[in-house]
Design an enzyme around this catalytic site. Structure first.
Site, PDB file in Angstrom:
ATOM      1  CG  ASP A  23      12.036  -3.330   0.618  1.00 11.43           C
ATOM      2  OD1 ASP A  23      11.528  -3.057   1.726  1.00 11.43           O
ATOM      3  OD2 ASP A  23      13.132  -3.912   0.502  1.00 11.43           O
ATOM      4  CG  HIS A  24       6.158   0.122   3.530  1.00  8.59           C
ATOM      5  ND1 HIS A  24       6.304   1.408   3.054  1.00  8.59           N
ATOM      6  CD2 HIS A  24       5.075   0.171   4.352  1.00  8.59           C
ATOM      7  CE1 HIS A  24       5.366   2.179   3.560  1.00  8.59           C
ATOM      8  NE2 HIS A  24       4.610   1.457   4.355  1.00  8.59           N
ATOM      9  NE  ARG A  25      13.612  -4.018   3.722  1.00  8.89           N
ATOM     10  CZ  ARG A  25      14.597  -4.874   3.433  1.00  8.89           C
ATOM     11  NH1 ARG A  25      15.364  -5.342   4.410  1.00  8.89           N
ATOM     12  NH2 ARG A  25      14.813  -5.257   2.197  1.00  8.89           N
TER      13      ARG A  25
END
Length: 430
Positions: free
Chosen positions: A402-404
């Site tokens: 998850d790049h968040r």
């Protein structure tokens, strides 16, 4: 004395189940704990046992029906004698069973059906079950009504209510976000376009989307819409582990030492070093939830679809213990004996497609986790070692995250840490 047998609580967040098979018929004498029906939830297939010995009376469910926790399954008369059918003269006493069975379609005894034609009205509450979008999202009728009125797919809404319920505020926030994206030139989560009539070009066979496949469809769509995926690829020279495995097979043939077990051991250690990979992102509350435990899910391919049993406290177990437990859990899942508790609570997932082939792939994060590790088939490749090229078993690795919450640099560091310890398992002891 007749006892109502209802669908018991099946686990946290599970509020309904699909009836796979009815195992008894009216008039059967059953013992305590004898299975009455087989059901399937989001998590597993389980049997509902009889709470006591008795004789089966009216059955209120049928195969394929979806029933909620607390819904009537059947009536059970204590004692050894079969319950006599109610006489046709007093219809007043025969009106109660149809009202109770409105929770799910059930065949009513013929005399009762002839004696009580009035209740078409109680059937109405079951109608929402025929709507695919309403079968799994947990929401009150008023919330569903609002979603329909404003054109929001309730399955795509991120829930913030208790036990994963969608609230009115969730639907409004989802609609507002979609409008903002459209206003700025983005694209909101539009409803799927209707399919063409394929039968125009030839014969087709339609099968209902149900059971595990329906759950996988919903969860994958939720993960893809919610998580901005990035996939990092690497590879590991597993020569040392292959040597250990061959040696162990000679000395202890009963120990199922596998690459998956080694990957679980390495990933469990890595999650302690990189806690952001063992977390979840709560956007609604503006929080990052760091788990203080390491429970690793291992994807298992079954005849019914992909299931992910969970190895609990994987960071506290030896490689031998992990190998034995993974093998036992996989057998249990494939036999359909896994419990809901076996399939929930994971903090990180590993999926190994090496037995099937392929060189790399992009695994989808098992939301609400934030990362998943994929293993592909190892192949012999020339590696420069000892002043010459040597054939070595090279295993491809694929990490989606998850790049968040996880930056690209952290993704590279995490996967390289894993690759190094897959190459040199003794480093796990340091």
């Amino acid at each position: 004395m007749a006892t109502d047998v209802t669908l018991p609580v099946l686990g946290e967040g599970i509020e309904e189940a699909e009836v796979i098979q009815v195992l008894v018929t009216p008039g059967d004498t059953v013992a305590a704990d004898q299975p009455l029906i087989e059901i399937e939830t989001d998590k597993a297939t389980v049997e509902v046992p009889a709470p006591s010995a008795g004789v089966v009376g009216d059955i209120a469910v049928s195969q394929g029906a979806t029933i909620k926790v607390g819904a009537l399954i059947l009536t059970l008369t204590e004692g050894g004698a079969t319950r006599e059918p109610a006489p046709a003269e007093p219809p007043a006493t025969a009106e109660a069973p149809p009202a109770e069975t409105s929770e799910a379609p059930a065949p009513a005894p013929t005399p009762v059906a002839e004696a009580t034609p009035p209740p078409p009205a109680p059937v109405a509450p079951a109608a929402p079950r025929t709507t695919p979008a309403g079968r799994r999202a947990l929401a009150a009728p008023s919330v569903r009504k609002l979603a329909r009125e404003i054109g929001v797919d309730i399955e795509a809404v991120t829930p913030t209510g208790r036990r994963g319920r969608v609230t009115l505020a969730d639907v409004k926030a989802h609609a507002k976000q979609a409008m903002q994206q459209l206003a700025t030139g983005g694209s909101g989560p539009a409803a799927p376009a209707p399919l063409p009539d394929f039968s125009v070009w030839g014969p087709v066979d339609k099968q209902p989307l149900k059971g595990i496949r329906r759950t996988v469809t919903r969860r994958m769509a939720q993960a893809w819409q919610t998580v901005p995926h990035v996939t990092q690829h690497d590879q590991a020279d597993i020569s040392e582990f292959e040597a250990v495995r061959k040696s162990t097979k000679q000395t202890d043939p009963d120990l199922p030492l596998t690459v998956t077990a080694l990957a679980v051991a390495v990933a469990a250690a890595a999650l302690r070093e990189f806690p952001q990979f063992n977390a979840s992102l709560d956007v609604a509350r503006g929080e990052i939830v760091y788990k203080q435990y390491v429970h690793i899910g291992v994807a298992v391919d079954t005849e019914r679809g992909l299931l992910v049993p969970v190895i609990r406290d994987a960071d506290t177990k030896s490689l031998g213990e992990l190998s034995t437990e993974i093998s036992a859990l996989a057998t249990k899942v494939r036999a359909g004996d896994a419990t809901p508790d076996d399939l929930q609570g994971g903090t990180f997932t590993i999926t190994n497609l090496g037995g099937l082939g392929g060189t790399a792939f992009t695994p989808i994060v098992n939301y609400p986790e934030v990362a998943i590790l994929g293993l592909s088939r190892s192949t012999r490749a020339p590696v420069w070692a000892n002043d010459r090229f040597e054939p070595r078993p090279i295993m491809p690795l694929s990490l989606s995250y998850d790049h968040r919450l996880i930056d690209g640099a952290d993704g590279v560091r995490f996967l390289r840490w894993i690759a190094t310890r897959l190459e040199h398992p003794l480093l796990l002891e340091l």
